[in-house]
Design a protein around this motif. Structure first.
Motif, short mmCIF file in Angstrom:
data_model
loop_
_atom_site.label_atom_id
_atom_site.label_comp_id
_atom_site.label_asym_id
_atom_site.label_seq_id
_atom_site.Cartn_x
_atom_site.Cartn_y
_atom_site.Cartn_z
N PHE A 150 7.14 5.15 -9.17
CA PHE A 150 7.64 3.09 -10.39
C PHE A 150 9.18 3.33 -11.48
O PHE A 150 9.61 4.51 -11.51
CB PHE A 150 6.80 3.97 -11.42
N SER A 151 9.90 2.95 -11.00
CA SER A 151 10.80 2.24 -12.22
C SER A 151 10.75 1.35 -13.02
O SER A 151 9.76 0.72 -12.61
CB SER A 151 12.35 2.19 -10.56
N PRO A 152 12.01 0.95 -13.20
CA PRO A 152 12.45 0.28 -14.57
C PRO A 152 12.09 -1.48 -13.95
O PRO A 152 11.98 -2.48 -14.53
CB PRO A 152 13.62 0.45 -15.77
N HIS A 153 12.86 -1.61 -12.64
CA HIS A 153 12.03 -2.42 -11.54
C HIS A 153 10.99 -3.12 -10.96
O HIS A 153 10.65 -4.48 -11.06
CB HIS A 153 13.91 -2.81 -11.57
N GLU A 154 10.74 -2.02 -10.45
CA GLU A 154 9.65 -2.03 -9.32
C GLU A 154 8.86 -1.01 -9.45
O GLU A 154 9.37 -0.01 -10.14
CB GLU A 154 10.11 -2.03 -8.67
N ARG A 155 7.80 -1.32 -9.25
CA ARG A 155 6.12 -0.75 -8.81
C ARG A 155 5.88 0.03 -7.75
O ARG A 155 5.32 -1.64 -6.62
CB ARG A 155 4.94 -1.39 -9.98
N THR A 156 6.11 0.38 -7.01
CA THR A 156 6.38 0.65 -5.97
C THR A 156 4.94 2.07 -5.06
O THR A 156 5.35 2.93 -5.95
CB THR A 156 7.91 1.30 -5.04
N ILE A 157 4.43 1.91 -4.28
CA ILE A 157 3.19 2.14 -3.54
C ILE A 157 3.69 2.48 -2.02
O ILE A 157 3.80 1.14 -1.73
CB ILE A 157 1.71 2.14 -3.85
N MET A 158 3.75 3.63 -1.63
CA MET A 158 3.42 4.13 0.24
C MET A 158 2.98 4.59 0.49
O MET A 158 2.48 4.88 0.54
CB MET A 158 4.71 5.13 -0.13
N MET A 159 2.13 3.46 1.19
CA MET A 159 0.99 3.27 1.44
C MET A 159 1.24 4.15 2.82
O MET A 159 2.17 3.63 4.55
CB MET A 159 0.38 2.59 1.91
N LEU A 160 0.74 5.33 3.30
CA LEU A 160 0.83 6.90 4.17
C LEU A 160 0.00 7.04 5.49
O LEU A 160 0.40 6.72 6.85
CB LEU A 160 1.54 7.60 4.28
N GLU A 161 -1.00 6.26 4.88
CA GLU A 161 -2.30 6.49 5.74
C GLU A 161 -3.65 6.21 5.18
O GLU A 161 -3.68 6.45 3.43
CB GLU A 161 -2.65 8.15 6.02
N GLY A 162 -4.79 5.79 5.65
CA GLY A 162 -6.22 5.11 5.22
C GLY A 162 -6.10 4.57 5.01
O GLY A 162 -5.95 2.90 5.14
N GLU A 163 -6.70 3.94 3.68
CA GLU A 163 -7.31 2.69 2.74
C GLU A 163 -7.42 2.76 1.44
O GLU A 163 -8.14 4.13 1.05
CB GLU A 163 -8.15 1.78 3.45
#
Length: 369
Positions: free
Chosen positions: A174-187
């Motif tokens: 999370f940053s002040p400008h974007e909420r980022t999730i890096m999906m690496l594997e699975g569901e």
């Protein structure tokens, strides 16, 4: 490992060297953020040492920041300042550690340190790791992972909730400008809190999914990526590889009950992804895993077995290859492969042999004749 009795300023110098003299590891970043959160004064200590570091670098070879910050700070007793609670606390300087012309530089640096300590007001106990990390070295990364048969619910700081399926892995940044999730594997299933000023983006190595306030499911497998929208709307975009400059960028929007399946490799010369869209997806089937259910409609037994084996250490094995093409329909408990095997015996010409809690062998009845 640092001695537990070392003071805050020594720890601040320790972390300054780690964070400023190279690329810190993820574990070091987390350790630094945890230390910052332990005490509101820690950030003040760090900022003061960082100021010293910067000043020291300006004096050239006479003072090497990487090797001298810890050695020279602290060196000897010096100026006394006040903590937030009003108690006296000592600053340490270079006065006895430096000779000749370096004394003037040291004096200037130590005064800057004192000003740094006194200029930054104490922070409240609710210091956010994400704010500190973003200011000092970029957003902190929080990894999450599940084992076979495990599911996990993750409550994020913004009010969003992630439900992570079995054998899955992701990172939250999370940053002040974007909420980022890096999906690496699975569901994973995402229930996103609305925040128009900070987009919520789920990224994979091939595509990104952007939402504001919505619910959607992402399943990442070796050969494809499936995105299904339960509520609201998302935007699915291609992520171009650095070595694929001729790849055309694309994007597509998805709304409730819509699904897009992106195949990683379509064999085309232009390396464009193959996208299959469905506009009326049975949502209860897609997200049935959230209630520990598996729903099949005319599915191959081979695929059904593979799904059960994702959730259980008790493995189902097909003794005969031709069994894999049997058609299976029904609703089953994903945690009970033994019950599924006995149900299969009642509707198909097979026998289920159970070996303790380790495996189930499914074989043709004809093999017993």
């Amino acid at each position: 490992m640092m001695d537990q009795e070392q003071s805050r300023h020594e720890r601040a110098a320790h972390w300054c060297v780690i964070m400023q003299s190279g690329a810190p590891t993820a574990a070091e970043k987390k350790g630094f953020a945890d230390w910052i959160n332990e005490n509101p004064l820690h950030l003040q200590e760090y900022r003061a040492v960082l100021s010293l570091w910067t000043e020291a670098a300006d004096y050239g070879a006479a003072l090497d920041p990487t090797s001298d910050v810890i050695r020279l700070y602290p060196a000897h007793k010096g100026v006394i300042a006040k903590d937030a609670d009003g108690r006296g606390r000592r600053f340490y300087g270079f006065f006895m550690a430096m000779k000749g012309g370096r004394m003037a530089a040291a004096f200037a640096v130590i005064m800057l340190m004192a000003l740094a300590f006194l200029s930054f007001p104490p922070l409240g106990g609710g210091v956010l790791v994400s704010q500190i990390a973003d200011n000092l070295f970029g957003p902190a990364v929080e990894p999450f992972q599940t084992r076979k048969g495990e599911s996990r619910t993750i409550a994020l700081d913004d009010g969003s909730v992630i439900q992570l399926n079995t054998l899955s892995k992701l990172e939250v940044r999370f940053s002040p400008h974007e909420r980022t999730i890096m999906m690496l594997e699975g569901e994973a299933y995402f229930d996103v809190a609305k925040d128009p000023q900070r987009p919520f983006v789920v990224r994979t190595d091939k595509a990104s999914v952007q939402a504001v306030g919505t619910e959607f499911n992402v399943r990442l497998r070796p050969d494809d990526l499936a995105v299904t929208v339960v509520e609201g709307k998302v935007m699915l975009r291609q992520i171009k590889a650095d070595d694929a400059k001729q790849t055309k960028a694309w994007e597509t929007s998805l709304s409730r009950n819509e699904q897009a399946v992106l195949s990683r490799f379509d064999g085309g010369a232009d390396n464009d992804p193959l996208i299959r869209r469905s506009d009326d997806v049975p949502l209860e089937k897609v997200v049935s895993w959230r209630q520990n259910k598996l729903i099949f409609e005319a599915a191959r037994l081979g695929d059904v077995v593979a799904d059960f084996n994702r959730y259980n250490t008790m493995e189902i094995i097909l003794a005969d290859e031709d069994l894999a093409d049997l058609s299976i329909s029904g609703v089953f408990d994903s945690r009970d492969p033994e019950a599924f095997s006995h149900t299969l015996e009642a509707f198909a010409p097979v026998e289920a042999l159970v070996f303790g809690r380790s495996r189930i062998l499914i074989k043709n009845i004809q093999d017993n004749i």
